[in-house]
Enzyme design. Structure first.
Site, PDB file in Angstrom:
ATOM      1  N   HIS A   1      46.082  38.512  33.275  1.00  0.00           N
ATOM      2  CA  HIS A   1      44.638  38.440  32.998  1.00  0.00           C
ATOM      3  C   HIS A   1      44.254  36.982  32.745  1.00  0.00           C
ATOM      4  O   HIS A   1      43.837  36.628  31.646  1.00  0.00           O
ATOM      5  CB  HIS A   1      44.285  39.277  31.766  1.00  0.00           C
ATOM      6  CG  HIS A   1      44.563  40.737  31.919  1.00  0.00           C
ATOM      7  ND1 HIS A   1      44.612  41.616  30.849  1.00  0.00           N
ATOM      8  CD2 HIS A   1      44.801  41.488  33.029  1.00  0.00           C
ATOM      9  CE1 HIS A   1      44.863  42.846  31.283  1.00  0.00           C
ATOM     10  NE2 HIS A   1      44.995  42.791  32.603  1.00  0.00           N
TER      11      HIS A   1
ATOM     12  N   GLU B   1      40.678  37.056  53.964  1.00  0.00           N
ATOM     13  CA  GLU B   1      41.786  37.365  53.063  1.00  0.00           C
ATOM     14  C   GLU B   1      43.079  36.779  53.659  1.00  0.00           C
ATOM     15  O   GLU B   1      43.397  37.044  54.820  1.00  0.00           O
ATOM     16  CB  GLU B   1      41.906  38.894  52.891  1.00  0.00           C
ATOM     17  CG  GLU B   1      43.195  39.376  52.254  1.00  0.00           C
ATOM     18  CD  GLU B   1      43.493  38.739  50.904  1.00  0.00           C
ATOM     19  OE1 GLU B   1      42.615  38.766  50.035  1.00  0.00           O
ATOM     20  OE2 GLU B   1      44.605  38.176  50.734  1.00  0.00           O
TER      21      GLU B   1
ATOM     22  N   THR C   1      46.660  48.746  37.222  1.00  0.00           N
ATOM     23  CA  THR C   1      46.773  50.019  36.509  1.00  0.00           C
ATOM     24  C   THR C   1      45.415  50.546  36.065  1.00  0.00           C
ATOM     25  O   THR C   1      45.340  51.552  35.380  1.00  0.00           O
ATOM     26  CB  THR C   1      47.743  49.913  35.321  1.00  0.00           C
ATOM     27  OG1 THR C   1      47.584  48.662  34.687  1.00  0.00           O
ATOM     28  CG2 THR C   1      49.164  50.016  35.765  1.00  0.00           C
TER      29      THR C   1
ATOM     30  N   ALA D   1      42.848  50.023  34.015  1.00  0.00           N
ATOM     31  CA  ALA D   1      42.172  50.128  32.717  1.00  0.00           C
ATOM     32  C   ALA D   1      40.885  49.300  32.760  1.00  0.00           C
ATOM     33  O   ALA D   1      40.916  48.124  33.115  1.00  0.00           O
ATOM     34  CB  ALA D   1      43.085  49.637  31.600  1.00  0.00           C
TER      35      ALA D   1
ATOM     36  N   MET E   1      45.294  41.763  43.724  1.00  0.00           N
ATOM     37  CA  MET E   1      45.971  42.504  42.647  1.00  0.00           C
ATOM     38  C   MET E   1      45.379  43.904  42.493  1.00  0.00           C
ATOM     39  O   MET E   1      45.999  44.794  41.917  1.00  0.00           O
ATOM     40  CB  MET E   1      45.837  41.771  41.310  1.00  0.00           C
ATOM     41  CG  MET E   1      46.792  40.620  41.122  1.00  0.00           C
ATOM     42  SD  MET E   1      46.812  40.123  39.380  1.00  0.00           S
ATOM     43  CE  MET E   1      47.871  38.685  39.472  1.00  0.00           C
TER      44      MET E   1
ATOM     45  N   ASN F   1      47.282  40.073  49.520  1.00  0.00           N
ATOM     46  CA  ASN F   1      47.215  41.201  50.455  1.00  0.00           C
ATOM     47  C   ASN F   1      45.795  41.721  50.395  1.00  0.00           C
ATOM     48  O   ASN F   1      45.038  41.350  49.477  1.00  0.00           O
ATOM     49  CB  ASN F   1      48.198  42.314  50.046  1.00  0.00           C
ATOM     50  CG  ASN F   1      48.124  42.658  48.573  1.00  0.00           C
ATOM     51  OD1 ASN F   1      48.965  42.237  47.767  1.00  0.00           O
ATOM     52  ND2 ASN F   1      47.108  43.402  48.193  1.00  0.00           N
TER      53      ASN F   1
ATOM     54  N   SER G   1      48.799  37.897  43.733  1.00  0.00           N
ATOM     55  CA  SER G   1      49.030  38.799  44.865  1.00  0.00           C
ATOM     56  C   SER G   1      48.305  38.247  46.076  1.00  0.00           C
ATOM     57  O   SER G   1      47.234  37.645  45.939  1.00  0.00           O
ATOM     58  CB  SER G   1      48.459  40.199  44.597  1.00  0.00           C
ATOM     59  OG  SER G   1      49.135  40.829  43.547  1.00  0.00           O
TER      60      SER G   1
HETATM   61  P1  FAD Z   1      42.631  39.346  43.216  1.00  0.00           P
HETATM   62  O1  FAD Z   1      42.659  40.817  43.119  1.00  0.00           O
HETATM   63  O2  FAD Z   1      43.816  38.615  42.716  1.00  0.00           O
HETATM   64  O3  FAD Z   1      42.363  38.959  44.731  1.00  0.00           O
HETATM   65  C1  FAD Z   1      42.295  37.631  45.150  1.00  0.00           C
HETATM   66  C2  FAD Z   1      42.603  37.583  46.639  1.00  0.00           C
HETATM   67  O4  FAD Z   1      42.237  36.272  47.137  1.00  0.00           O
HETATM   68  C3  FAD Z   1      44.085  37.750  46.981  1.00  0.00           C
HETATM   69  O5  FAD Z   1      44.270  38.852  47.828  1.00  0.00           O
HETATM   70  C4  FAD Z   1      44.462  36.438  47.678  1.00  0.00           C
HETATM   71  O6  FAD Z   1      45.351  36.580  48.764  1.00  0.00           O
HETATM   72  C5  FAD Z   1      43.124  35.935  48.164  1.00  0.00           C
HETATM   73  N1  FAD Z   1      43.140  34.486  48.363  1.00  0.00           N
HETATM   74  C6  FAD Z   1      43.522  33.538  47.473  1.00  0.00           C
HETATM   75  N2  FAD Z   1      43.400  32.307  48.011  1.00  0.00           N
HETATM   76  C7  FAD Z   1      42.926  32.477  49.273  1.00  0.00           C
HETATM   77  C8  FAD Z   1      42.579  31.578  50.314  1.00  0.00           C
HETATM   78  N3  FAD Z   1      42.664  30.242  50.158  1.00  0.00           N
HETATM   79  N4  FAD Z   1      42.142  32.093  51.501  1.00  0.00           N
HETATM   80  C9  FAD Z   1      42.029  33.438  51.660  1.00  0.00           C
HETATM   81  N5  FAD Z   1      42.338  34.338  50.679  1.00  0.00           N
HETATM   82  C10 FAD Z   1      42.767  33.857  49.506  1.00  0.00           C
HETATM   83  N6  FAD Z   1      43.183  44.386  35.368  1.00  0.00           N
HETATM   84  C11 FAD Z   1      42.452  45.215  34.594  1.00  0.00           C
HETATM   85  O7  FAD Z   1      41.300  44.924  34.292  1.00  0.00           O
HETATM   86  N7  FAD Z   1      42.992  46.391  34.150  1.00  0.00           N
HETATM   87  C12 FAD Z   1      44.266  46.762  34.423  1.00  0.00           C
HETATM   88  O8  FAD Z   1      44.716  47.839  34.010  1.00  0.00           O
HETATM   89  C13 FAD Z   1      45.056  45.886  35.216  1.00  0.00           C
HETATM   90  N8  FAD Z   1      46.332  46.195  35.515  1.00  0.00           N
HETATM   91  C14 FAD Z   1      47.029  45.401  36.368  1.00  0.00           C
HETATM   92  C15 FAD Z   1      48.321  45.789  36.736  1.00  0.00           C
HETATM   93  C16 FAD Z   1      49.025  45.069  37.701  1.00  0.00           C
HETATM   94  C17 FAD Z   1      50.420  45.505  38.091  1.00  0.00           C
HETATM   95  C18 FAD Z   1      48.426  43.937  38.300  1.00  0.00           C
HETATM   96  C19 FAD Z   1      49.151  43.175  39.372  1.00  0.00           C
HETATM   97  C20 FAD Z   1      47.157  43.515  37.905  1.00  0.00           C
HETATM   98  C21 FAD Z   1      46.450  44.231  36.931  1.00  0.00           C
HETATM   99  N9  FAD Z   1      45.173  43.868  36.521  1.00  0.00           N
HETATM  100  C22 FAD Z   1      44.449  44.692  35.701  1.00  0.00           C
HETATM  101  C23 FAD Z   1      44.525  42.648  37.006  1.00  0.00           C
HETATM  102  C24 FAD Z   1      43.559  42.962  38.130  1.00  0.00           C
HETATM  103  O9  FAD Z   1      44.249  43.487  39.231  1.00  0.00           O
HETATM  104  C25 FAD Z   1      42.810  41.681  38.468  1.00  0.00           C
HETATM  105  O10 FAD Z   1      42.017  41.362  37.329  1.00  0.00           O
HETATM  106  C26 FAD Z   1      41.882  41.855  39.672  1.00  0.00           C
HETATM  107  O11 FAD Z   1      42.581  42.264  40.819  1.00  0.00           O
HETATM  108  C27 FAD Z   1      41.190  40.510  39.945  1.00  0.00           C
HETATM  109  O12 FAD Z   1      40.384  40.651  41.072  1.00  0.00           O
HETATM  110  P2  FAD Z   1      40.011  39.423  41.991  1.00  0.00           P
HETATM  111  O13 FAD Z   1      39.273  39.986  43.148  1.00  0.00           O
HETATM  112  O14 FAD Z   1      39.327  38.388  41.168  1.00  0.00           O
HETATM  113  O15 FAD Z   1      41.390  38.748  42.428  1.00  0.00           O
END
Ligand code: FAD
Length: 502
Positions: free
Chosen positions: A436, A35, A120, A122, A115, A111, A109
């Site tokens: 999204h 990460e 939130t 849902a 995200m 961290n 995001s």
């Molecule tokens: P992410 O959670 O975005 O995680 C990706 C991670 O990869 C990040 O931490 C990033 O640092 C890491 N990364 C990227 N590139 C590299 C690299 N080269 N090397 C190492 N690490 C890397 N979705 C819903 O379905 N319902 C909701 O109600 C909803 N509400 C939301 C409200 C807010 C305020 C926010 C910010 C988002 C919301 N979302 C919601 C969206 C949801 O958070 C995302 O769909 C979800 O987090 C996606 O998951 P992910 O693991 O694919 O990506």
């Protein structure tokens, strides 16, 4: 640290975490999660909204620090267009207007938890044409069941109250015709558990489950490295042999060998990393779609006496939501996902009611399913501050999308009439606001140039490179995508497990 793992997972959001958990539960593979961002407040990927307000602000500052330090100012929010707390904007087109080609509110995001430390929660299941036709329903529904258990999705996270009951009953009366029982207006499925003062929101700690502690990870052959950037996947012809990593604290670069590589780095940065690795199928970064979003406020039933029914008082302004209701997407006359959040305060400034009444107000958010086009895409050009391909988004609404936004105004009026009265005009939010983003590394039924991965999320033409996240979703969806992305990760992890075993 071992220099070889059976599987390396890039990204620690809900999707990367789901890959890790499924593989840890079903195989004896050694797993490395990398990460780029840090563990905010040392909270282990909890949902930041669960922290006390003062700690939460520190966590948001830490999240912003990553962006400021690592992205050469890309993160600085424009005064007119603020990034949601915990996210940072892709600045290049932040100054354009919603009508320009571009995605001014595009954000991400970095961290632990991605995200998923800020979301939130849902978690509706998609319906009708939102569903992926080339994956059998039985397979998808079984994956949804597992995804819901990983995210801890429940429908009674908020205590029942008069306002949410009123909303659901009125919507069932006026919008319930011709809907299956599971697509009726209903409380929103939310990733949370019940707590004393309201829901305790699921973060990536919940998705990690037994991997949510150093001891739990050690017992399951899993290593987690934060503040570690993956710079590229090392490819040998059609096979991923490892990953090149950079420790962002020391700057040190190393290569870790891998039996399988999974990239779950969000819908923008997963294609970015593939591009950086020289894996560039035609569909990579294309079919980008965000859900156009319309919001409005509705004051409930002006003729009803709400005294004594009013929602709970909360002291924390950011979490002043006391219930979420869902009016699901339906092909034909309701091509939207509608969520109604009961609010004690509002993100839109409210004029005090002239009669000083205590009538509840709900925020209505409509997400539209966008027409999907190849020309809506990420363009890679030059290098960003992390040495990865610089991204620019080419994106626009079609005539059909604009017609849908017009229809959204009619829907707002109809929902307003059902529940009470609309306050002010509906607002169309700038492209990218939904957070999204989908389609940029989508799965497909065949390798015909319009998809990046097979139905199990393995990159076409490769033997062991898998992708995960909202970018995998190939259909035009209106509902929140995380549940679907986690379900696709479960299917993909099972494919990895079967190949590993074989
Ligand atoms: P992410 O959670 O975005 O995680 C990706 C991670 O990869 C990040 O931490 C990033 O640092 C890491 N990364 C990227 N590139 C590299 C690299 N080269 N090397 C190492 N690490 C890397 N979705 C819903 O379905 N319902 C909701 O109600 C909803 N509400 C939301 C409200 C807010 C305020 C926010 C910010 C988002 C919301 N979302 C919601 C969206 C949801 O958070 C995302 O769909 C979800 O987090 C996606 O998951 P992910 O693991 O694919 O990506």
């Amino acid at each position: 640290m071992s220099e070889r793992f059976d599987v390396v997972i890039v990204g620690s959001g809900p999707v990367g975490a789901a890959f890790a958990r499924r593989l840890a539960e079903t195989t004896r593979m050694s797993i490395l999660i990398v990460e780029a961002g840090r563990d905010l407040m040392g909270s282990g990927g909890t949902n930041i909204r669960n922290l006390a307000p003062a700690d939460r602000e520190i966590a948001y500052t830490e999240a912003r620090d990553f962006a400021l330090a690592r992205t050469d100012g890309l993160a600085i929010p424009d005064a007119a267009l603020k990034a949601r707390p915990g996210t940072f904007l892709l600045r290049h087109d932040a100054l354009s207007t919603p009508d320009d080609r571009g995605m001014p509110a595009a954000a991400m995001s970095s961290n632990l938890g991605g995200m998923g430390a800020h979301w939130t929660c849902a978690c509706p299941r998609p319906g009708d044409s939102e569903r992926i036709g080339f994956i059998p329903d039985t397979v998808m529904d079984a994956a949804f069941d597992i995804a819901e258990s990983y995210l801890n999705v429940i429908q009674d996270g908020f205590p029942a109250n008069a306002t949410t009951s009123f909303v659901v009953e009125a919507l069932r009366r006026d919008f319930g015709a011709d809907r299956a029982s599971d697509r009726q207006p209903q409380p929103m499925p939310l990733a949370c558990r019940k707590g004393q003062g309201g829901p305790i929101w699921s973060g990536v700690d919940v998705v990690l489950g037994p991997l949510d502690s150093p001891e739990g990870r050690a017992a399951r052959r899993t290593t987690l490295l934060t503040e570690t950037l993956c710079r590229r996947v090392v490819m040998d012809d059609n096979r991923a042999t490892g990953v090149e990593l950079q420790n962002l604290t020391t700057g040190e670069i190393s290569v870790v060998e891998a039996g399988f590589v999974v990239i779950a780095a969000d819908a923008l940065r997963t294609p970015q990393l593939l591009f950086a690795s020289g894996v560039r199928p035609d569909a990579l970064g294309r079919y980008l779609n965000d859900q156009p979003q319309v919001i409005s406020l509705i004051e409930l039933a002006p003729d009803r006496d709400w005294q004594g029914d009013s929602a709970r008082e909360t002291t924390d302004q950011r979490d002043n939501v006391t219930g979420v209701s869902w009016l699901p997407f339906k092909d034909g006359n309701f091509p939207f996902h509608a969520q109604l959040m009961q609010m004690d305060t509002s993100p839109i400034p409210l004029e005090p009611r002239a009669d000083g009444n205590g009538r509840p107000v709900v925020g209505l958010g409509l997400f539209a399913a966008k027409e999907i086009r190849a020309e809506d895409r990420i363009v890679f050009d030059g290098e960003d501050a992390l040495g990865l391909p610089r991204m620019r988004l080419e994106y626009g609404l079609t005539a059909a999308d604009r017609e849908k936004l017009r229809l959204a105004s009619d829907i707002v009026a109809a929902v307003g009439a059902s529940l009470g009265q609309v306050i002010g005009d509906p607002i169309v939010l700038p492209a990218g606001t939904s957070l999204h983003y989908q389609g940029t590394h989508r799965i497909g039924p065949s390798d015909d140039g319009t998809s990046v991965c097979d139905p199990a999320s393995k990159v076409w033409g490769t033997s062991n490179l898998y992708l995960g996240g909202n970018g995998s979703i190939p259909t035009a969806t209106a509902c929140n995508p995380t549940l679907t992305a986690v379900a696709l990760a479960v299917i993909a992890a099972d494919d990895i497990a079967s190949r590993h075993a074989g």
